[in-house]
Motif scaffolding. Structure first.
Motif, PDB file in Angstrom:
ATOM      1  N   ASP A   1       0.855  -1.189   0.000  1.00 45.45           N
ATOM      2  CA  ASP A   1       0.000   0.000   0.000  1.00 45.45           C
ATOM      3  C   ASP A   1       0.890   1.238   0.000  1.00 45.45           C
ATOM      4  OD1 ASP A   1      -2.370  -1.482   0.130  1.00 45.45           O
ATOM      5  OD2 ASP A   1      -2.303  -1.567   2.316  1.00 45.45           O
ATOM      6  N   ILE A   2       0.550   2.214  -0.855  1.00 42.12           N
ATOM      7  CA  ILE A   2       1.334   3.446  -0.958  1.00 42.12           C
ATOM      8  C   ILE A   2       0.401   4.654  -0.854  1.00 42.12           C
ATOM      9  CG2 ILE A   2       2.873   4.853  -2.383  1.00 42.12           C
ATOM     10  CD1 ILE A   2       4.266   2.367  -1.649  1.00 42.12           C
ATOM     11  N   LEU A   3       0.734   5.570   0.050  1.00 45.84           N
ATOM     12  CA  LEU A   3      -0.034   6.803   0.233  1.00 45.84           C
ATOM     13  C   LEU A   3       0.872   8.008   0.017  1.00 45.84           C
ATOM     14  CD1 LEU A   3      -2.658   8.299   1.316  1.00 45.84           C
ATOM     15  CD2 LEU A   3      -1.533   8.230   3.561  1.00 45.84           C
ATOM     16  N   ARG A   4       0.384   8.975  -0.769  1.00 46.20           N
ATOM     17  CA  ARG A   4       1.104  10.237  -0.924  1.00 46.20           C
ATOM     18  C   ARG A   4       0.283  11.343  -0.296  1.00 46.20           C
ATOM     19  NH1 ARG A   4       2.651  11.182  -6.713  1.00 46.20           N
ATOM     20  NH2 ARG A   4       0.442  11.637  -6.990  1.00 46.20           N
ATOM     21  N   LEU A   5       0.955  12.222   0.446  1.00 46.66           N
ATOM     22  CA  LEU A   5       0.276  13.296   1.162  1.00 46.66           C
ATOM     23  C   LEU A   5       0.974  14.609   0.839  1.00 46.66           C
ATOM     24  CD1 LEU A   5      -1.907  13.909   3.340  1.00 46.66           C
ATOM     25  CD2 LEU A   5      -0.140  13.550   5.066  1.00 46.66           C
ATOM     26  N   ASP A   6       0.214  15.571   0.282  1.00 51.20           N
ATOM     27  CA  ASP A   6       0.779  16.889   0.011  1.00 51.20           C
ATOM     28  C   ASP A   6      -0.253  17.959   0.375  1.00 51.20           C
ATOM     29  OD1 ASP A   6      -1.073  16.894  -2.085  1.00 51.20           O
ATOM     30  OD2 ASP A   6       0.420  16.366  -3.601  1.00 51.20           O
ATOM     31  N   GLN A   7      -0.012  19.180  -0.047  1.00 53.04           N
ATOM     32  CA  GLN A   7      -0.893  20.289   0.334  1.00 53.04           C
ATOM     33  C   GLN A   7      -2.323  20.097  -0.160  1.00 53.04           C
ATOM     34  OE1 GLN A   7      -0.510  22.698   2.319  1.00 53.04           O
ATOM     35  NE2 GLN A   7       1.612  23.372   2.446  1.00 53.04           N
ATOM     36  N   SER A   8      -2.501  19.344  -1.218  1.00 52.70           N
ATOM     37  CA  SER A   8      -3.850  19.117  -1.751  1.00 52.70           C
ATOM     38  C   SER A   8      -4.587  18.001  -1.029  1.00 52.70           C
ATOM     39  CB  SER A   8      -3.782  18.812  -3.250  1.00 52.70           C
ATOM     40  OG  SER A   8      -3.056  17.616  -3.487  1.00 52.70           O
ATOM     41  N   GLY A   9      -3.884  17.285  -0.149  1.00 48.22           N
ATOM     42  CA  GLY A   9      -4.520  16.218   0.606  1.00 48.22           C
ATOM     43  C   GLY A   9      -3.913  14.859   0.320  1.00 48.22           C
ATOM     44  N   PRO A  10      -4.506  13.804   0.885  1.00 46.90           N
ATOM     45  CA  PRO A  10      -3.967  12.452   0.691  1.00 46.90           C
ATOM     46  C   PRO A  10      -4.400  11.846  -0.641  1.00 46.90           C
ATOM     47  CG  PRO A  10      -5.863  12.384   2.166  1.00 46.90           C
ATOM     48  CD  PRO A  10      -5.625  13.831   1.860  1.00 46.90           C
ATOM     49  N   THR A  11      -3.513  11.095  -1.250  1.00 51.82           N
ATOM     50  CA  THR A  11      -3.802  10.362  -2.473  1.00 51.82           C
ATOM     51  C   THR A  11      -3.258   8.946  -2.332  1.00 51.82           C
ATOM     52  OG1 THR A  11      -3.626  12.357  -3.838  1.00 51.82           O
ATOM     53  CG2 THR A  11      -3.482  10.239  -4.970  1.00 51.82           C
ATOM     54  N   TRP A  12      -4.149   7.966  -2.437  1.00 52.02           N
ATOM     55  CA  TRP A  12      -3.697   6.578  -2.405  1.00 52.02           C
ATOM     56  C   TRP A  12      -3.170   6.191  -3.783  1.00 52.02           C
ATOM     57  CZ3 TRP A  12      -2.872   3.676   1.747  1.00 52.02           C
ATOM     58  CH2 TRP A  12      -3.511   4.019   2.936  1.00 52.02           C
ATOM     59  N   ILE A  13      -1.901   5.842  -3.846  1.00 53.68           N
ATOM     60  CA  ILE A  13      -1.305   5.366  -5.092  1.00 53.68           C
ATOM     61  C   ILE A  13      -1.651   3.902  -5.295  1.00 53.68           C
ATOM     62  CG2 ILE A  13       0.837   5.159  -6.407  1.00 53.68           C
ATOM     63  CD1 ILE A  13       0.056   8.048  -5.667  1.00 53.68           C
ATOM     64  N   ASP A  14      -1.534   3.140  -4.234  1.00 49.56           N
ATOM     65  CA  ASP A  14      -1.915   1.723  -4.228  1.00 49.56           C
ATOM     66  C   ASP A  14      -2.576   1.432  -2.895  1.00 49.56           C
ATOM     67  OD1 ASP A  14      -0.684   0.793  -6.774  1.00 49.56           O
ATOM     68  OD2 ASP A  14       1.186   1.325  -5.758  1.00 49.56           O
ATOM     69  N   LYS A  15      -3.719   0.738  -2.937  1.00 53.49           N
ATOM     70  CA  LYS A  15      -4.406   0.394  -1.690  1.00 53.49           C
ATOM     71  C   LYS A  15      -5.243  -0.845  -1.892  1.00 53.49           C
ATOM     72  CE  LYS A  15      -7.992   2.750  -0.084  1.00 53.49           C
ATOM     73  NZ  LYS A  15      -8.880   3.724   0.610  1.00 53.49           N
ATOM     74  N   LYS A  16      -5.182  -1.769  -0.951  1.00 56.10           N
ATOM     75  CA  LYS A  16      -6.000  -2.960  -1.015  1.00 56.10           C
ATOM     76  C   LYS A  16      -7.475  -2.582  -0.897  1.00 56.10           C
ATOM     77  CE  LYS A  16      -3.860  -4.808   2.495  1.00 56.10           C
ATOM     78  NZ  LYS A  16      -2.781  -3.810   2.594  1.00 56.10           N
ATOM     79  N   PRO A  17      -8.368  -3.309  -1.579  1.00 55.58           N
ATOM     80  CA  PRO A  17      -9.796  -2.983  -1.521  1.00 55.58           C
ATOM     81  C   PRO A  17     -10.380  -3.072  -0.116  1.00 55.58           C
ATOM     82  CG  PRO A  17      -9.339  -4.452  -3.370  1.00 55.58           C
ATOM     83  CD  PRO A  17      -8.075  -4.363  -2.563  1.00 55.58           C
ATOM     84  N   ASN A  18      -9.795  -3.907   0.752  1.00 56.85           N
ATOM     85  CA  ASN A  18     -10.356  -4.055   2.103  1.00 56.85           C
ATOM     86  C   ASN A  18      -9.908  -2.963   3.073  1.00 56.85           C
ATOM     87  OD1 ASN A  18      -7.696  -5.580   1.912  1.00 56.85           O
ATOM     88  ND2 ASN A  18      -8.005  -5.684   4.114  1.00 56.85           N
ATOM     89  N   CYS A  19      -8.990  -2.094   2.653  1.00 59.08           N
ATOM     90  CA  CYS A  19      -8.495  -1.066   3.567  1.00 59.08           C
ATOM     91  C   CYS A  19      -9.400   0.166   3.553  1.00 59.08           C
ATOM     92  CB  CYS A  19      -7.068  -0.674   3.191  1.00 59.08           C
ATOM     93  SG  CYS A  19      -5.858  -1.973   3.471  1.00 59.08           S
TER      94      CYS A  19
END
Length: 255
Positions: A236-254
């Motif tokens: 799972d990969i999450l990117r967080l910047d001034q515009s907010g969080p963006t999931w790059i990769d995330k399991k469907p159950n999360c």
């Protein structure tokens, strides 16, 4: 993070004996901070202490709490309402709008208290107590503070003491708040102890500087490849910047 560490070995041998909780051991987490963003990643494997399904590849290790995120590694309980559910502990002692550093300190004290109580409750169960007394909880905190990215890691370690029946519970922190900028211009990187990720980092300085998402994903995959007994895909990969969080990769159950 070299093959089986002592805590993992304890889990493997004690699983059949422990009946009172369904806690788990989770491992690979990496958080990378640049001057404008944070990229966090985690593997998906966890080892259940009890229950028929001893290993799961569906662990969600990155969670949002108010305006910030945490990622868990080490020993904790994934079920709702349990004493060692670290996400619930953090959520219960933090408030929306608090500075991230304040939330980290409050959470650290609460985790120490929860582990202390869990140890006390386990006194009558030798197998469980012997597991807990060599345990640790590693919690990564990351988000924006004063308009700038900030990243912290809190390590809570339980150590038996020969001269005392009460084990020592200590918490240490590594901090890179909003004013923390690495002197050489490289991104700030924190991760769970891993020789494989140490090696990957040393061999890929350009990727570290120029492609945070690719670096975090590849570093975690290198750890998975080297330690299949306690880490596993997907990542799972999450990117967080001034515009907010963006999931790059995330399991469907999360969440």
């Amino acid at each position: 993070m070299k093959s089986l560490n002592p805590l993992t070995l304890s889990l493997v041998f004690l699983i059949p004996q422990i009946l009172t909780i369904r806690s788990s051991l989770a491992t690979t987490v990496a958080v990378l901070k640049t001057q404008s963003q944070i990229v966090a990643g985690a593997d998906s494997m966890g080892l259940f202490v009890t229950g028929k399904k001893r290993i799961s590849h569906r662990f969600c290790k990155i969670h949002q709490v108010h305006e910030f995120f945490i990622a868990n590694a080490g020993f904790y309980d994934t079920r709702a309402g349990q004493r060692l559910n670290i996400t619930e502990i953090v959520r219960s002692v933090t408030k929306k709008g608090d500075p991230l550093a304040v939330s980290v300190n409050r959470s650290s004290s609460a985790i120490v208290s929860a582990l202390s109580q869990a140890l006390s409750d386990a006194r009558k169960d030798d197998a469980l107590y012997n597991l807990l007394v060599r345990g640790n909880v590693v919690t990564f905190f990351f988000g924006f503070e004063d308009g700038m990215p900030a990243a912290y890691v809190d390590r809570t370690i339980i150590t038996p003491r020969e001269q005392s029946s009460t084990p020592l519970i200590e918490s240490t922190q590594e901090k890179c708040g909003p004013s923390c900028i690495p002197p050489d211009g490289h991104p700030y990187l924190i991760y769970t102890q891993s020789e494989a990720m140490d090696d990957f980092r040393s061999k890929n300085p350009n990727l570290l500087r120029h492609d945070p998402v690719a670096f975090v994903r590849s570093a975690i995959l290198s750890d998975i490849a080297a330690n299949k007994n306690r880490s596993g895909p997907p990542v799972d990969i999450l990117r967080l910047d001034q515009s907010g969080p963006t999931w790059i990769d995330k399991k469907p159950n999360c969440p």
